[in-house]
Design an enzyme around this catalytic site. Sequence first.
Site, mmCIF file in Angstrom:
data_model
loop_
_atom_site.group_PDB
_atom_site.id
_atom_site.type_symbol
_atom_site.label_atom_id
_atom_site.label_comp_id
_atom_site.label_asym_id
_atom_site.label_seq_id
_atom_site.Cartn_x
_atom_site.Cartn_y
_atom_site.Cartn_z
ATOM 1 N N CYS A 40 0.882 -1.228 0.056
ATOM 2 C CA CYS A 40 0.115 0.097 -0.072
ATOM 3 C C CYS A 40 0.832 1.466 -0.143
ATOM 4 O O CYS A 40 1.984 1.102 0.407
ATOM 5 C CB CYS A 40 -0.807 -0.140 1.148
ATOM 6 S SG CYS A 40 -2.004 1.723 1.239
ATOM 7 N N ASP A 42 0.534 3.751 1.797
ATOM 8 C CA ASP A 42 0.629 4.287 3.159
ATOM 9 C C ASP A 42 1.911 4.665 3.557
ATOM 10 O O ASP A 42 2.971 3.926 3.552
ATOM 11 C CB ASP A 42 0.050 3.578 4.116
ATOM 12 C CG ASP A 42 -0.449 3.984 5.446
ATOM 13 O OD1 ASP A 42 -1.635 4.285 5.668
ATOM 14 O OD2 ASP A 42 0.381 4.288 6.160
ATOM 15 N N ARG A 44 2.973 4.878 6.299
ATOM 16 C CA ARG A 44 3.719 4.232 7.524
ATOM 17 C C ARG A 44 4.353 2.763 7.084
ATOM 18 O O ARG A 44 4.799 2.156 8.009
ATOM 19 C CB ARG A 44 2.607 3.974 8.531
ATOM 20 C CG ARG A 44 1.895 5.284 8.920
ATOM 21 C CD ARG A 44 0.721 5.267 9.641
ATOM 22 N NE ARG A 44 -0.359 4.761 8.837
ATOM 23 C CZ ARG A 44 -1.785 4.486 9.109
ATOM 24 N NH1 ARG A 44 -2.081 4.766 10.322
ATOM 25 N NH2 ARG A 44 -2.665 3.945 8.300
ATOM 26 N N HIS A 96 -1.944 -3.644 5.349
ATOM 27 C CA HIS A 96 -1.543 -3.492 6.716
ATOM 28 C C HIS A 96 -2.741 -3.289 7.573
ATOM 29 O O HIS A 96 -4.009 -2.873 6.882
ATOM 30 C CB HIS A 96 -0.619 -2.149 6.579
ATOM 31 C CG HIS A 96 -1.183 -0.698 5.922
ATOM 32 N ND1 HIS A 96 -1.686 0.103 6.869
ATOM 33 C CD2 HIS A 96 -1.572 -0.732 4.744
ATOM 34 C CE1 HIS A 96 -2.171 0.720 5.984
ATOM 35 N NE2 HIS A 96 -2.143 0.593 4.605
ATOM 36 N N CYS A 99 -5.823 0.422 7.279
ATOM 37 C CA CYS A 99 -5.617 0.947 5.861
ATOM 38 C C CYS A 99 -6.733 1.763 5.532
ATOM 39 O O CYS A 99 -7.933 1.485 5.504
ATOM 40 C CB CYS A 99 -5.490 -0.311 4.877
ATOM 41 S SG CYS A 99 -5.347 0.237 3.340
HETATM 42 ZN ZN ZN Z 1 -3.375 1.174 2.949
#
Ligand code: ZN
Length: 203
Positions: A40, A42, A44, A96, A99
């Site tokens: 992803c 993302d 993090r 994750h 999300c």
């Molecule tokens: Zn995500």
Amino acid sequence: MIDELLHGNQRFVESEFNNNLGYYQTIAAAQSPKILWIGCSDSRVSEDVITASKPGTIFVHRNVANIVAFNDVNVASLIQYAVVYLKIPDIIICGHTKCGGIMAIEEGVSEDYIADWLLIAQGAKERTDRIAAEQGLDREQKLEVLTRENIRLQIKHLTSIGFIKRHRKKTGLPRVHGWLYSVDTGKIEVVVDGNATSQAPSA
Ligand SMILES: [Zn+2]
């Protein structure tokens, strides 16, 4: 923030890069990554950081909700390059917790491009809705199931791509692994064991 990144790069060059010059010269000559990571976007979930890997180890594709869109030339060409040219033996699809993409699949989203993109994961939502109805899951439990079902669905998409099917039949590779990263604990859980499910080459 932009200046911080450039200063960070200076620190990287002065410490990590210069202290490991031989390694960085080797990978400068040619990359030979052993892993294709589909994760992803993302912020993090930085694959190098969370697996303590050096540059040169992981070939990367990241998008909203770690989706393998079978009609997407972008992801298909990248997978083909990874498997055919770089001969990468292992592909990891990593979802994750917490999300935003998964929450948007569950709750819907009004922005058109995001909604269109997330439709590709609709099969995971339908499966999750059935499981949630059977087991009476609350919202958090349902999101967790959806995250896992999405990983499984994207593995299905990946292993349904024509050249991947042919390559796996011939060589048994690539192995495809499904992982789930927790943004709360930093730990990775194996959801689908690619070593156990790899396709044996045909004689
Ligand atoms: Zn995500």
